[in-house]
Design a protein around this motif. Structure first.
Motif, PDB file in Angstrom:
ATOM      1  N   CYS A  72       0.876  -1.153  -0.103  1.00  0.00           N
ATOM      2  CA  CYS A  72      -0.011  -0.025  -0.068  1.00  0.00           C
ATOM      3  C   CYS A  72       0.846   1.231  -0.015  1.00  0.00           C
ATOM      4  CB  CYS A  72      -0.964   0.095   1.145  1.00  0.00           C
ATOM      5  SG  CYS A  72      -2.402  -1.198   1.225  1.00  0.00           S
ATOM      6  N   LEU A  75       2.394   1.737  -3.517  1.00  0.00           N
ATOM      7  CA  LEU A  75       1.256   2.173  -4.478  1.00  0.00           C
ATOM      8  C   LEU A  75       1.183   3.780  -4.338  1.00  0.00           C
ATOM      9  CD1 LEU A  75      -1.279  -0.614  -4.422  1.00  0.00           C
ATOM     10  CD2 LEU A  75       0.231   0.128  -6.344  1.00  0.00           C
ATOM     11  N   PHE A  76       0.745   3.998  -2.905  1.00  0.00           N
ATOM     12  CA  PHE A  76       0.530   5.428  -2.723  1.00  0.00           C
ATOM     13  C   PHE A  76       1.921   6.403  -3.156  1.00  0.00           C
ATOM     14  CE2 PHE A  76       1.222   9.325  -0.134  1.00  0.00           C
ATOM     15  CZ  PHE A  76      -0.090   9.915  -0.427  1.00  0.00           C
ATOM     16  N   LEU A 123      -6.594   8.110  -1.778  1.00  0.00           N
ATOM     17  CA  LEU A 123      -5.749   6.958  -1.558  1.00  0.00           C
ATOM     18  C   LEU A 123      -4.616   7.143  -0.158  1.00  0.00           C
ATOM     19  CD1 LEU A 123      -4.545   6.487  -5.180  1.00  0.00           C
ATOM     20  CD2 LEU A 123      -6.279   5.231  -3.801  1.00  0.00           C
ATOM     21  N   LEU A 127      -4.450   4.028   1.842  1.00  0.00           N
ATOM     22  CA  LEU A 127      -3.358   3.173   1.737  1.00  0.00           C
ATOM     23  C   LEU A 127      -2.108   3.306   2.601  1.00  0.00           C
ATOM     24  CD1 LEU A 127      -2.900   3.608  -2.262  1.00  0.00           C
ATOM     25  CD2 LEU A 127      -3.768   1.571  -0.914  1.00  0.00           C
ATOM     26  N   ALA A 205     -10.622   1.941   4.933  1.00  0.00           N
ATOM     27  CA  ALA A 205      -9.174   0.882   5.121  1.00  0.00           C
ATOM     28  C   ALA A 205      -9.559   0.453   6.638  1.00  0.00           C
ATOM     29  CB  ALA A 205      -8.094   1.472   4.980  1.00  0.00           C
TER      30      ALA A 205
END
Length: 218
Positions: A72, A75-76, A123, A127, A205
């Protein structure tokens, strides 16, 4: 046994997976650092990255963070670097969407501005929370509501702090660079919407992490 022969028990907990993610991120970072659209804005956007990477390295050293949380984070950071390369308000995501699917995403959803910055704020909550939740689990090992409440509050405090930094950037660096970093695109409620999206992502999340933990129980 001599000290040089002793094994640090923490070494056994270090997963090499985050290192591969780090090398992958360095490659992507170097690629996107080449001729960004606005070098000064790119430098401002990457100050937080230069601070975050050593902190993440320290967290990796102490171990016990899941691969999901590291994925995560990776990706962020990639989404953030895309935004810093183009500047957030000019990322041509809608053009990419049109080339892939043949229609405009923004027009279909009725958007009148570039939404990439809003997407990344969402996000951030979605994330980053898994890592924060796992760190908080060490401080609150019992099944307490604080384990889930504090990570959401941390995300919200970070989101608010970032909006203050954006405001100060306009005051310090002036209109052109400050506005590029701010990315409000004329929306007077930009800061509030960004914080709301970060909160939404964090809550989603949090629910997912809670359900994952419940299903993992024997």
């Amino acid at each position: 046994m001599s000290k040089s022969e002793q094994i640090n028990p923490r070494c056994l907990k270090r997963d090499p997976y985050p290192l591969w993610l780090f090398f992958g991120f360095v490659f992507i970072w170097g690629w996107l650092a080449f001729e960004p659209h606005y070098r000064s804005d790119w430098l401002l956007e990457n100050i937080l990255v230069f601070i975050a990477v050593p902190v993440l390295g320290w967290i990796w050293y102490w171990g016990n963070i899941s691969r999901l949380a590291w994925s995560c984070i990776f990706l962020f950071l990639v989404f953030h670097e895309i935004g810093s390369h183009y500047t957030y308000s000019e990322v041509p995501y809608d053009l990419w969407w049109q080339k892939l699917f043949g229609f405009s995403l923004d027009q279909s959803l009725g958007f009148e501005r570039n939404q990439y910055d809003r997407w990344v704020h969402f996000l951030y909550g979605l994330l980053i929370l898994p890592l924060v939740a796992e760190l908080m689990e060490r401080l609150f090992p019992l099944d307490s509501c604080l384990r889930w409440l504090i990570p959401v509050m941390i995300i919200m405090s970070h989101s608010s702090l970032y909006e203050l930094i954006e405001w100060l950037s306009v005051e310090v660096f002036g209109d052109e660079l400050g506005q590029a970093y701010l990315g409000a695109q004329g929306d007077i409620w930009d800061a509030q919407k960004d914080m709301a999206l970060a909160l939404m992502g964090a809550l989603i999340a949090c629910v997912v992490c809670f359900m994952k933990r419940q299903f993992a129980k024997p």
